[in-house]
Design a protein around this motif. Sequence first.
Motif, PDB file in Angstrom:
ATOM      1  N   ARG A   1      52.298  46.951  47.876  1.00 28.92           N
ATOM      2  CA  ARG A   1      52.071  46.126  48.653  1.00 28.92           C
ATOM      3  C   ARG A   1      50.760  46.506  49.551  1.00 28.92           C
ATOM      4  O   ARG A   1      50.441  47.460  49.918  1.00 28.92           O
ATOM      5  N   VAL A   2      49.921  45.330  49.525  1.00 28.20           N
ATOM      6  CA  VAL A   2      48.698  45.566  50.458  1.00 28.20           C
ATOM      7  C   VAL A   2      48.564  44.251  51.260  1.00 28.20           C
ATOM      8  O   VAL A   2      49.069  43.184  50.816  1.00 28.20           O
TER       9      VAL A   2
ATOM     10  N   LYS B   1      44.096  43.561  50.885  1.00 27.51           N
ATOM     11  CA  LYS B   1      44.589  42.371  49.919  1.00 27.51           C
ATOM     12  C   LYS B   1      43.226  41.568  49.684  1.00 27.51           C
ATOM     13  O   LYS B   1      43.095  41.254  48.212  1.00 27.51           O
ATOM     14  N   ASP B   2      42.212  41.495  50.462  1.00 23.29           N
ATOM     15  CA  ASP B   2      41.096  40.551  50.322  1.00 23.29           C
ATOM     16  C   ASP B   2      40.284  41.043  49.361  1.00 23.29           C
ATOM     17  O   ASP B   2      39.526  40.760  48.579  1.00 23.29           O
TER      18      ASP B   2
ATOM     19  N   VAL C   1      41.362  43.245  46.825  1.00 17.40           N
ATOM     20  CA  VAL C   1      41.817  43.198  45.484  1.00 17.40           C
ATOM     21  C   VAL C   1      41.568  41.685  44.910  1.00 17.40           C
ATOM     22  O   VAL C   1      41.280  41.469  43.958  1.00 17.40           O
ATOM     23  N   ALA C   2      41.879  40.736  45.822  1.00 18.27           N
ATOM     24  CA  ALA C   2      41.727  39.402  45.407  1.00 18.27           C
ATOM     25  C   ALA C   2      40.308  38.947  45.074  1.00 18.27           C
ATOM     26  O   ALA C   2      39.885  38.121  44.096  1.00 18.27           O
ATOM     27  N   ARG C   3      39.244  39.563  45.651  1.00 19.47           N
ATOM     28  CA  ARG C   3      37.813  39.561  45.174  1.00 19.47           C
ATOM     29  C   ARG C   3      37.529  40.255  43.804  1.00 19.47           C
ATOM     30  O   ARG C   3      36.635  39.582  43.140  1.00 19.47           O
ATOM     31  N   ASN C   4      38.372  40.960  43.285  1.00 21.69           N
ATOM     32  CA  ASN C   4      37.997  41.678  42.076  1.00 21.69           C
ATOM     33  C   ASN C   4      38.865  41.028  41.030  1.00 21.69           C
ATOM     34  O   ASN C   4      38.784  41.710  39.723  1.00 21.69           O
ATOM     35  N   VAL C   5      39.870  40.340  41.227  1.00 24.19           N
ATOM     36  CA  VAL C   5      40.781  39.646  40.335  1.00 24.19           C
ATOM     37  C   VAL C   5      40.500  38.189  40.321  1.00 24.19           C
ATOM     38  O   VAL C   5      40.324  37.365  41.086  1.00 24.19           O
TER      39      VAL C   5
END
Length: 85
Positions: free
Chosen positions: A10-11, A16-17, A19-23
């Motif tokens: 869980r992040v 979270k932001d 990770v979201a930018r890298n995926v």
Amino acid sequence: MAEMMTLNVRVSGALKDFVARNVGEDGAYDNVSEYVRDLIRRDKERLEAEQFARLKAELKTAFAVPESAYHTLDVDTVIARNARR
């Protein structure tokens, strides 16, 4: 084949932001699992590189010692010394 492991992580917030930018479409990875596997591989490579660097430094130090500082050991002496450890 190697046994698989499932991880739940869980992040939130800034992580979270990040990770979201890298995926996804704009990121370098198609999905979070691919991203995490790559992070683990890179960390493993980093640790192996650090271990190799330490070994190189130890060998460099050992080879810098003059040959006259070494003395010959026979097999029985080495075996006996290692048995005490």
